[in-house]
Motif scaffolding. Sequence first.
Motif, PDB file in Angstrom:
ATOM      1  N   MET A  48       9.333  -4.338  -8.287  1.00  0.00           N
ATOM      2  CA  MET A  48       8.209  -4.770  -7.459  1.00  0.00           C
ATOM      3  C   MET A  48       7.369  -3.550  -7.074  1.00  0.00           C
ATOM      4  N   SER A  49       6.046  -3.657  -7.261  1.00  0.00           N
ATOM      5  CA  SER A  49       5.169  -2.522  -6.984  1.00  0.00           C
ATOM      6  C   SER A  49       5.112  -2.238  -5.492  1.00  0.00           C
ATOM      7  N   ASP A  50       5.030  -0.950  -5.137  1.00  0.00           N
ATOM      8  CA  ASP A  50       4.896  -0.587  -3.730  1.00  0.00           C
ATOM      9  C   ASP A  50       3.437  -0.419  -3.340  1.00  0.00           C
ATOM     10  N   GLN A  51       2.529  -0.838  -4.258  1.00  0.00           N
ATOM     11  CA  GLN A  51       1.090  -0.779  -3.996  1.00  0.00           C
ATOM     12  C   GLN A  51       0.458  -2.133  -4.301  1.00  0.00           C
ATOM     13  N   ILE A  52      -0.558  -2.490  -3.521  1.00  0.00           N
ATOM     14  CA  ILE A  52      -1.346  -3.685  -3.822  1.00  0.00           C
ATOM     15  C   ILE A  52      -2.801  -3.262  -3.955  1.00  0.00           C
ATOM     16  N   SER A  53      -3.542  -4.006  -4.761  1.00  0.00           N
ATOM     17  CA  SER A  53      -4.945  -3.677  -5.007  1.00  0.00           C
ATOM     18  C   SER A  53      -5.820  -4.813  -4.496  1.00  0.00           C
ATOM     19  N   LEU A  54      -6.797  -4.456  -3.664  1.00  0.00           N
ATOM     20  CA  LEU A  54      -7.694  -5.450  -3.077  1.00  0.00           C
ATOM     21  C   LEU A  54      -9.133  -5.191  -3.523  1.00  0.00           C
ATOM     22  N   ILE A  55      -9.847  -6.308  -3.792  1.00  0.00           N
ATOM     23  CA  ILE A  55     -11.260  -6.241  -4.160  1.00  0.00           C
ATOM     24  C   ILE A  55     -12.063  -6.825  -3.005  1.00  0.00           C
ATOM     25  N   PHE A  56     -13.063  -6.103  -2.525  1.00  0.00           N
ATOM     26  CA  PHE A  56     -13.874  -6.525  -1.387  1.00  0.00           C
ATOM     27  C   PHE A  56     -15.147  -7.232  -1.851  1.00  0.00           C
ATOM     28  N   PRO A  57     -15.832  -7.942  -0.947  1.00  0.00           N
ATOM     29  CA  PRO A  57     -17.021  -8.705  -1.340  1.00  0.00           C
ATOM     30  C   PRO A  57     -18.109  -7.889  -2.040  1.00  0.00           C
ATOM     31  N   ASP A  58     -18.197  -6.591  -1.716  1.00  0.00           N
ATOM     32  CA  ASP A  58     -19.224  -5.761  -2.365  1.00  0.00           C
ATOM     33  C   ASP A  58     -18.778  -5.250  -3.738  1.00  0.00           C
ATOM     34  N   GLY A  59     -17.571  -5.674  -4.170  1.00  0.00           N
ATOM     35  CA  GLY A  59     -17.079  -5.252  -5.484  1.00  0.00           C
ATOM     36  C   GLY A  59     -16.200  -4.018  -5.453  1.00  0.00           C
ATOM     37  N   SER A  60     -16.141  -3.331  -4.323  1.00  0.00           N
ATOM     38  CA  SER A  60     -15.321  -2.122  -4.232  1.00  0.00           C
ATOM     39  C   SER A  60     -13.835  -2.482  -4.224  1.00  0.00           C
ATOM     40  N   LYS A  61     -13.009  -1.527  -4.619  1.00  0.00           N
ATOM     41  CA  LYS A  61     -11.562  -1.748  -4.698  1.00  0.00           C
ATOM     42  C   LYS A  61     -10.836  -0.694  -3.869  1.00  0.00           C
ATOM     43  N   ARG A  62      -9.753  -1.119  -3.258  1.00  0.00           N
ATOM     44  CA  ARG A  62      -8.912  -0.177  -2.521  1.00  0.00           C
ATOM     45  C   ARG A  62      -7.447  -0.553  -2.749  1.00  0.00           C
ATOM     46  N   ASP A  63      -6.609   0.461  -2.750  1.00  0.00           N
ATOM     47  CA  ASP A  63      -5.170   0.232  -2.854  1.00  0.00           C
ATOM     48  C   ASP A  63      -4.525   0.420  -1.487  1.00  0.00           C
ATOM     49  N   TYR A  64      -3.520  -0.430  -1.195  1.00  0.00           N
ATOM     50  CA  TYR A  64      -2.799  -0.372   0.074  1.00  0.00           C
ATOM     51  C   TYR A  64      -1.307  -0.439  -0.209  1.00  0.00           C
ATOM     52  N   ALA A  65      -0.532   0.001   0.754  1.00  0.00           N
ATOM     53  CA  ALA A  65       0.924  -0.082   0.632  1.00  0.00           C
ATOM     54  C   ALA A  65       1.362  -1.535   0.744  1.00  0.00           C
ATOM     55  N   ALA A  66       2.391  -1.893  -0.002  1.00  0.00           N
ATOM     56  CA  ALA A  66       2.938  -3.235   0.097  1.00  0.00           C
ATOM     57  C   ALA A  66       3.357  -3.504   1.540  1.00  0.00           C
ATOM     58  N   GLY A  67       3.104  -4.726   2.019  1.00  0.00           N
ATOM     59  CA  GLY A  67       3.416  -5.078   3.400  1.00  0.00           C
ATOM     60  C   GLY A  67       2.245  -4.917   4.342  1.00  0.00           C
ATOM     61  N   THR A  68       1.131  -4.359   3.850  1.00  0.00           N
ATOM     62  CA  THR A  68      -0.068  -4.224   4.680  1.00  0.00           C
ATOM     63  C   THR A  68      -0.572  -5.605   5.085  1.00  0.00           C
ATOM     64  N   THR A  69      -0.934  -5.772   6.342  1.00  0.00           N
ATOM     65  CA  THR A  69      -1.421  -7.067   6.828  1.00  0.00           C
ATOM     66  C   THR A  69      -2.939  -7.123   6.782  1.00  0.00           C
ATOM     67  N   GLY A  70      -3.460  -8.316   6.978  1.00  0.00           N
ATOM     68  CA  GLY A  70      -4.904  -8.480   7.042  1.00  0.00           C
ATOM     69  C   GLY A  70      -5.514  -7.671   8.167  1.00  0.00           C
ATOM     70  N   ARG A  71      -4.810  -7.616   9.293  1.00  0.00           N
ATOM     71  CA  ARG A  71      -5.301  -6.819  10.423  1.00  0.00           C
ATOM     72  C   ARG A  71      -5.354  -5.339  10.054  1.00  0.00           C
ATOM     73  N   ASP A  72      -4.348  -4.852   9.330  1.00  0.00           N
ATOM     74  CA  ASP A  72      -4.345  -3.452   8.897  1.00  0.00           C
ATOM     75  C   ASP A  72      -5.552  -3.161   8.017  1.00  0.00           C
TER      76      ASP A  72
END
Length: 433
Positions: free
Chosen positions: A1-25
């Motif tokens: 299981m990866s310890d990183q997650i990748s998120l795409i934002f509405p403007d198209g930008s991407k960021r990686d976060y640690a697994a377990g990161t919440t929406g509030r984080d």
Amino acid sequence: MSDQISLIFPDGSKRDYAAGTTGRDVAESISKSLAKKAIAIALDGELRDLADPVTDGRIEIVTRTDDRALELIRHDAAHVMAEAVQELWPGTQVTIGPVIENGFYYDFAREVPFTPEDLPKIEKKMKEIIARNAPFTKEIWSREKAKKVFAEKGEAYKVELVDAIPEGQDLKIYSQGDWFDLCRGPHMTSTGQIGNAFKLMKVAGAYWRGDSNNPMLTRIYGTAWADQKDLDAYLTFLEEAEKRDHRRLGREMNLFHFQEEGPGVVFWHSKGWRMFQSLTSYMRRRLAGEYEEVNAPQVLDTSLWKTSGHWEWYRENMFAVACADEEAEDKRVFALKPMNCPGHVQLFKHGLKSYRELPIRYAEFGVVHRYEPSGAMHGLMRVRGFTQDDAHVFCTEEQLAEECLKINDLILSVYEDFGFDEIVVKLSTRPEK
């Protein structure tokens, strides 16, 4: 299981976060001010709690000004209403409380049904609960724990709901302070975010799970909006709609009435019947030259309804009739027609037809009767007896597309003649079985 997650934002930008990161984080990583305004997240379009861990996908931070927040406001208001009712009347059981168009409702089990006079008390208590600004928190319970806790609270309906949840699905329990409920979620972060732009509208009876064999519950309806301006606009709209309610106009203009001896069937007065006949004449003119007007019997032997499939699939909505004279020779059971289809098929079957005659178009102003539960009837909009401007077209497969287009054009032009220019079309296909 990866310890990183990748998120795409509405403007198209991407960021990686640690697994377990919440929406509030995630919201806080963008800005502290956004985190303060955030009430939920949308992950790949699905609303989720702000406290939920995020997974790979497209993320949006939802604030209270977002159009999607309205569903959450109403959902949370339903929970607060349920808490208010149980604070005011301990021992009341809560059942289900979904969001509906323009508002919400909750069904309650109580020996003494609620009345409209109870609504102001409940509203006052709701405002107190909202002012406490208790956070919404979520826990996952085992099926056994949920049944035990709700049984100990005397919440028999909740125990039944737990049993109805399929094996393998999480049992989510949402709390607001000391009060909690079984719920799929999501919710905003606290009761204070609901605001006070809500109003309880009415009480009504409702059978548990919609089955008349089950106990009768009391349903309380409410509406909730993002701000007072929207609430006031909605209430004004309802006032104006009430002035134009066709049931009220029917009484005031002496057009028609209903009475207990004929529930769901219309007593047309002379003025109303003239309007009815004018509409029928208009449709006859529109159909002239294209359709053959026919008339099939209102009462047919049940054997025909069995052949057509109606008796098996639609029987609970049909009126069966038999001769009242027990000595009558004819002991057959008949049915009032709920629709015109089988009669038109019999007309088409009568005599020889050539493919050269196709398409053959039958039209009928057919009187039909359908059983509607008493709670579902609503003026002329939902009745047990009505005239259906109906038609059936018999054609070859090659003629099908052209005939569908002709029918569609006819229907849209009729609506246009009556001032309807925003039409919603729904397609029903034949099920596999």
